[in-house]
Design a protein around this motif. Structure first.
Motif, mmCIF file in Angstrom:
data_model
loop_
_atom_site.group_PDB
_atom_site.id
_atom_site.type_symbol
_atom_site.label_atom_id
_atom_site.label_comp_id
_atom_site.label_asym_id
_atom_site.label_seq_id
_atom_site.Cartn_x
_atom_site.Cartn_y
_atom_site.Cartn_z
ATOM 1 N N ILE A 58 17.177 -4.917 -38.752
ATOM 2 C CA ILE A 58 17.672 -4.195 -37.587
ATOM 3 C C ILE A 58 16.521 -3.693 -36.717
ATOM 4 N N ASN A 59 16.830 -3.538 -35.444
ATOM 5 C CA ASN A 59 15.931 -2.948 -34.459
ATOM 6 C C ASN A 59 16.623 -1.709 -33.905
ATOM 7 N N LEU A 60 15.875 -0.610 -33.774
ATOM 8 C CA LEU A 60 16.479 0.657 -33.382
ATOM 9 C C LEU A 60 15.693 1.364 -32.293
ATOM 10 N N VAL A 61 16.434 1.991 -31.395
ATOM 11 C CA VAL A 61 15.901 3.002 -30.483
ATOM 12 C C VAL A 61 16.804 4.205 -30.664
ATOM 13 N N VAL A 62 16.217 5.334 -31.056
ATOM 14 C CA VAL A 62 16.999 6.547 -31.321
ATOM 15 C C VAL A 62 16.442 7.670 -30.458
ATOM 16 N N ILE A 63 17.336 8.312 -29.721
ATOM 17 C CA ILE A 63 16.981 9.413 -28.831
ATOM 18 C C ILE A 63 17.760 10.638 -29.290
ATOM 19 N N SER A 64 17.049 11.747 -29.535
ATOM 20 C CA SER A 64 17.734 12.963 -29.986
ATOM 21 C C SER A 64 16.882 14.198 -29.716
ATOM 22 N N SER A 65 17.551 15.259 -29.325
ATOM 23 C CA SER A 65 16.847 16.538 -29.177
ATOM 24 C C SER A 65 16.438 17.090 -30.541
ATOM 25 N N ALA A 66 17.027 16.586 -31.624
ATOM 26 C CA ALA A 66 16.639 16.995 -32.981
ATOM 27 C C ALA A 66 15.196 16.595 -33.291
ATOM 28 N N PRO A 108 14.891 13.469 -25.703
ATOM 29 C CA PRO A 108 15.422 13.105 -24.388
ATOM 30 C C PRO A 108 14.341 13.129 -23.294
ATOM 31 N N GLU A 109 13.419 14.075 -23.383
ATOM 32 C CA GLU A 109 12.348 14.166 -22.391
ATOM 33 C C GLU A 109 11.398 12.970 -22.494
ATOM 34 N N TRP A 166 12.160 10.054 -23.676
ATOM 35 C CA TRP A 166 12.918 8.878 -23.235
ATOM 36 C C TRP A 166 12.932 8.788 -21.712
ATOM 37 N N GLN A 167 13.125 9.932 -21.072
ATOM 38 C CA GLN A 167 13.142 9.952 -19.606
ATOM 39 C C GLN A 167 11.781 9.511 -19.055
ATOM 40 N N GLN A 168 10.701 10.009 -19.650
ATOM 41 C CA GLN A 168 9.359 9.592 -19.234
ATOM 42 C C GLN A 168 9.147 8.102 -19.472
ATOM 43 N N GLN A 169 9.633 7.596 -20.590
ATOM 44 C CA GLN A 169 9.510 6.178 -20.915
ATOM 45 C C GLN A 169 10.210 5.312 -19.869
ATOM 46 N N GLN A 170 11.361 5.760 -19.424
ATOM 47 C CA GLN A 170 12.142 4.992 -18.460
ATOM 48 C C GLN A 170 11.515 4.992 -17.074
ATOM 49 N N GLN A 171 10.718 5.989 -16.785
ATOM 50 C CA GLN A 171 10.063 6.078 -15.478
ATOM 51 C C GLN A 171 8.804 5.234 -15.396
ATOM 52 N N GLN A 172 8.314 4.760 -16.521
ATOM 53 C CA GLN A 172 7.080 3.950 -16.532
ATOM 54 C C GLN A 172 7.352 2.516 -16.203
#
Length: 82
Positions: free
Chosen positions: A28-36, A73-74, A76-82
């Motif tokens: 499996i390949n995973l991308v996990v985003i969590s405030s935890a 989440p922060e 991830w947001q930075q990653q998406q802006q690159q």
């Protein structure tokens, strides 16, 4: 193992998570985003994900995670802006 099952398992185990799953056989390949994940090292983030999947490894339904990226989440947001 279906990607939807893995997604549901991780989301149930890690609070406030969003999960993207790719399945190829028993890998499996995973991308996990969590405030935890806030304040945790990359290793600690991955340990949380592996703990959620422990049963799948134990019974052989999943053999390996080929790719795992974990983000707050922060991040991830930075990653998406690159």
């Amino acid at each position: 193992m279906q990607s939807e099952d893995i997604k549901a398992l991780i989301e149930a185990s890690i609070p406030d998570s969003q999960v993207q799953v790719g399945v190829q056989g028993d890998h499996i390949n995973l991308v996990v985003i969590s405030s935890a994940f806030t304040g945790l090292s990359t290793v600690k983030k991955q340990q949380l994900v592996y703990a959620a999947l422990a049963g799948l490894f134990a019974d052989g339904r999943v053999h390996a995670v080929d790719y795992m990226k974990t983000f707050t989440p922060e991040e991830w947001q930075q990653q998406q802006q690159q």
